[in-house]
Design a protein around this motif. Structure first.
Motif, mmCIF file in Angstrom:
data_model
loop_
_atom_site.group_PDB
_atom_site.id
_atom_site.type_symbol
_atom_site.label_atom_id
_atom_site.label_comp_id
_atom_site.label_asym_id
_atom_site.label_seq_id
_atom_site.Cartn_x
_atom_site.Cartn_y
_atom_site.Cartn_z
ATOM 1 N N GLY A 120 0.783 -1.229 0.000
ATOM 2 C CA GLY A 120 0.000 0.000 0.000
ATOM 3 C C GLY A 120 0.810 1.271 0.000
ATOM 4 N N VAL A 121 2.126 1.186 -0.233
ATOM 5 C CA VAL A 121 2.986 2.366 -0.246
ATOM 6 C C VAL A 121 3.609 2.526 -1.624
ATOM 7 C CG1 VAL A 121 5.009 3.482 0.766
ATOM 8 C CG2 VAL A 121 3.499 2.088 2.204
ATOM 9 N N GLU A 122 3.419 3.690 -2.236
ATOM 10 C CA GLU A 122 4.068 3.966 -3.520
ATOM 11 C C GLU A 122 5.577 4.036 -3.321
ATOM 12 O OE1 GLU A 122 2.220 6.742 -6.449
ATOM 13 O OE2 GLU A 122 0.969 7.273 -4.716
ATOM 14 N N GLN A 123 6.291 3.333 -4.183
ATOM 15 C CA GLN A 123 7.737 3.229 -4.049
ATOM 16 C C GLN A 123 8.476 4.238 -4.924
ATOM 17 O OE1 GLN A 123 9.094 0.908 -1.755
ATOM 18 N NE2 GLN A 123 6.905 0.936 -1.237
ATOM 19 N N PRO A 124 9.655 4.693 -4.474
ATOM 20 C CA PRO A 124 10.445 5.595 -5.314
ATOM 21 C C PRO A 124 10.902 4.891 -6.577
ATOM 22 C CG PRO A 124 11.718 4.856 -3.407
ATOM 23 C CD PRO A 124 10.306 4.385 -3.191
ATOM 24 N N MET A 125 10.787 5.544 -7.694
ATOM 25 C CA MET A 125 11.177 4.967 -8.982
ATOM 26 C C MET A 125 12.613 5.370 -9.311
ATOM 27 S SD MET A 125 8.540 3.229 -9.722
ATOM 28 C CE MET A 125 8.744 2.778 -11.436
ATOM 29 N N GLU A 126 13.507 5.005 -8.431
ATOM 30 C CA GLU A 126 14.913 5.324 -8.640
ATOM 31 C C GLU A 126 15.772 4.215 -8.069
ATOM 32 O OE1 GLU A 126 15.781 7.961 -4.614
ATOM 33 O OE2 GLU A 126 15.514 8.996 -6.533
ATOM 34 N N ALA A 127 17.004 4.130 -8.558
ATOM 35 C CA ALA A 127 17.981 3.151 -8.090
ATOM 36 C C ALA A 127 19.362 3.743 -8.278
ATOM 37 C CB ALA A 127 17.859 1.838 -8.859
ATOM 38 N N ARG A 128 20.354 3.131 -7.688
ATOM 39 C CA ARG A 128 21.710 3.687 -7.707
ATOM 40 C C ARG A 128 22.223 3.869 -9.130
ATOM 41 N NH1 ARG A 128 26.085 4.510 -4.457
ATOM 42 N NH2 ARG A 128 28.142 4.121 -5.325
ATOM 43 N N ASN A 129 21.927 2.913 -10.006
ATOM 44 C CA ASN A 129 22.435 3.040 -11.370
ATOM 45 C C ASN A 129 21.868 4.277 -12.063
ATOM 46 O OD1 ASN A 129 19.939 1.705 -11.218
ATOM 47 N ND2 ASN A 129 20.174 0.798 -13.246
ATOM 48 N N LEU A 130 20.585 4.585 -11.803
ATOM 49 C CA LEU A 130 19.996 5.781 -12.404
ATOM 50 C C LEU A 130 20.547 7.046 -11.759
ATOM 51 C CD1 LEU A 130 16.258 4.686 -12.754
ATOM 52 C CD2 LEU A 130 18.133 4.462 -14.408
ATOM 53 N N MET A 131 20.785 6.998 -10.452
ATOM 54 C CA MET A 131 21.342 8.156 -9.771
ATOM 55 C C MET A 131 22.756 8.464 -10.265
ATOM 56 S SD MET A 131 19.925 7.190 -5.965
ATOM 57 C CE MET A 131 20.669 8.582 -5.121
ATOM 58 N N LEU A 132 23.538 7.420 -10.501
ATOM 59 C CA LEU A 132 24.888 7.621 -11.030
ATOM 60 C C LEU A 132 24.836 8.180 -12.449
ATOM 61 C CD1 LEU A 132 26.693 4.420 -9.702
ATOM 62 C CD2 LEU A 132 27.157 6.777 -9.035
ATOM 63 N N ARG A 133 23.897 7.660 -13.237
ATOM 64 C CA ARG A 133 23.735 8.201 -14.593
ATOM 65 C C ARG A 133 23.453 9.693 -14.558
ATOM 66 N NH1 ARG A 133 18.051 7.173 -17.072
ATOM 67 N NH2 ARG A 133 17.714 8.730 -15.423
ATOM 68 N N ASP A 134 22.497 10.074 -13.710
ATOM 69 C CA ASP A 134 22.101 11.480 -13.653
ATOM 70 C C ASP A 134 23.212 12.355 -13.067
ATOM 71 O OD1 ASP A 134 19.700 10.656 -14.666
ATOM 72 O OD2 ASP A 134 18.653 10.675 -12.733
ATOM 73 N N ARG A 135 23.966 11.804 -12.132
ATOM 74 C CA ARG A 135 25.024 12.592 -11.508
ATOM 75 C C ARG A 135 26.086 13.010 -12.514
ATOM 76 N NH1 ARG A 135 28.879 10.708 -6.397
ATOM 77 N NH2 ARG A 135 30.139 12.604 -6.343
ATOM 78 N N TYR A 136 26.385 12.136 -13.451
ATOM 79 C CA TYR A 136 27.487 12.417 -14.367
ATOM 80 C C TYR A 136 27.034 12.933 -15.727
ATOM 81 C CZ TYR A 136 30.332 10.296 -10.806
ATOM 82 O OH TYR A 136 30.946 10.030 -9.618
#
Length: 452
Positions: free
Chosen positions: A422-438
């Motif tokens: 019953g809880v909406e989950q964040p649609m993010e993961a480390r691989n996506l965060m690293l992609r966006d960071r660089y």
């Protein structure tokens, strides 16, 4: 100033670690695949973390609504034979809590103690629509959460009782069920099944021959029964020498009593027949894992009412156990009436998303579409004793729902929303965060990491 920054960071970390509160959610307008049926333009209503209704009605007034019009809604995928949360990098032993090589502990090894809620594998799997997993200990020669690497298998031992050490170790330990929601409380249940290798792997750890393993296995079960009947004598050291440690003996009592299922890895058709015979003779409740040649004896498996965890894309004779491996295996097992659950690749750990791709491959080789959906949702729950609790969209089940952009077995379709308990989950993961960071920003400047 720096102290204020540190305090703020610590406060943010504490807030992010707090458990999310279940929401009242209505998912409307989508094609709902409940796991057992199809509802066009359906509405799934979740209250207090559980599904309360599934049908063609409208959303209750004032409820948080997710518009799934033009999309597909399914239960969350359940990964079986998985290493999610218990193995970060398979080749780095310190990050792999799936395999145990202790002399005095095999059957009693409880994989649940090594599960890490902050594992990078969890959000990555979640982005593939996986919401629950059966985490299974490793042993050489098996698939799924197990390892195909046989290195060190000759060093596996069964433990030590009054009689000292016995080699080999016939059991790999006990599996656990987890959910993949964001937060620290992800263990659903520990000790849901025992694991044991048969076939070539089992023969190897028993001295080289299949016959030796079966005889040793039966003798081990007899020791467990003897111990269960004479615990007081064991405590007084007046019972004959036993080859297993007390912890292993205790762990195996539910197995010999038929209360805990035994996950048995076997691929060759004749090995499957012998395992079915063993289960009949010993009164064991078994789950077949692998069964690459299962289609050859599908009717016998069905008659024994034994479910199978199958990798549907296994189709090459990599060894003499898989001479008859074929892509139609899942379809043939299902047609015979066997309850099947489909597995992912590489232990359903780092590539758990492949479960739905494998299901699509199984459909292309004869498995009905609705059976493929069931094989990655409701069937795994049914096999491990959780029918009606998750893996299906029905009243009373956990609010584990995935909204897909299209056909969930089509690789180009992606989850648009993932809800767990019953809880909406964040649609993010480390691989996506690293992609966006660089990635360079709009002004073309360098990423933050290179700004110093």
């Amino acid at each position: 100033m720096r102290m204020n920054i540190l305090i703020a960071a610590a406060a943010a970390a504490l807030l992010s670690a707090a458990p999310a509160v279940a929401q009242d959610i209505a998912i409307t307008g989508g094609k709902v695949l409940t796991g057992t049926s199809v509802i066009e333009n359906g509405t799934v209503v979740i209250r207090g973390g559980r599904v309360v209704s599934v049908g063609a009605g409208t959303a209750p007034a004032g409820m948080r609504t997710i518009d799934a019009t033009g999309k597909v809604v399914t239960p969350g995928i359940v990964a079986v034979d998985s290493g999610i949360g218990a193995s970060e990098v398979g080749s780095v032993s310190g990050s792999n809590d799936l395999r145990n090589n202790a002399n005095t502990l095999t059957a009693a090894f409880d994989v649940s103690y090594g599960i890490d809620p902050w594992s990078f594998t969890i959000p990555t799997a979640r982005l593939g629509g996986v919401t629950r997993a059966v985490v299974t200990p490793q042993h050489g020669g098996s698939g799924g959460g197990h390892s195909h690497d046989d290195s060190g298998i000759d060093d596996m031992t069964a433990g030590a009782g009054h009689g000292g050490f016995q080699s080999p170790g016939l059991f790999a330990g006990q599996a656990a069920v987890i959910n993949l929601k964001d937060g620290s409380n992800i263990l659903v249940k520990s000790k849901v099944a025992m694991t044991a290798p048969f076939g070539e792997a089992g023969a190897r750890i028993a001295g080289g021959a299949r016959g030796a393993q079966f005889v040793l296995f039966k003798e081990t079960l007899n020791e467990v029964r003897l111990y269960a009947r004479n615990k007081s004598a064991y405590e007084r050291s007046s019972l004959r020498d036993l080859s297993l440690s007390r912890a292993d003996l205790e762990a195996l009592i539910p197995v010999v009593e038929g209360r805990m299922p035994l996950i048995v890895t076997a691929d060759r058709a004749s090995d499957i027949q012998q395992v079915l015979r063993l289960a009949r003779e010993e009164g064991l409740k078994i789950i077949l894992d692998g069964a690459a040649e299962g289609w050859l004896v599908a009717n016998e498996i069905a008659a024994a009412n034994v479910p199978v965890l199958v990798h549907p894309t296994t189709n090459l004779p990599g060894n003499f156990e898989m001479r008859g491996a074929r892509m139609q295996n899942a379809a043939a097992l299902h047609a015979a009436g066997v309850v099947i659950a489909l597995k992912g690749n590489e232990g359903s750990t780092h590539r758990a998303r492949d479960i739905r791709y494998n299901a699509g491959n199984a459909v292309s080789h004869g498995l009905p579409f609705d059976a493929a959906i069931a094989a990655i949702t409701v069937n795994p729950a049914r096999i491990f004793g959780f029918e009606g609790q998750f893996g299906e969209l029905k009243s009373g089940a956990a609010g584990d729902v995935v909204v897909w952009s299209g056909d969930p077995l089509e690789p180009l379709s992606q989850p648009q929303a993932v809800v767990i308990d019953g809880v909406e989950q964040p649609m993010e993961a480390r691989n996506l965060m690293l992609r966006d960071r660089y990635l360079p920003n709009a002004a073309g400047s360098r990423p933050h990491a290179y700004s110093y």
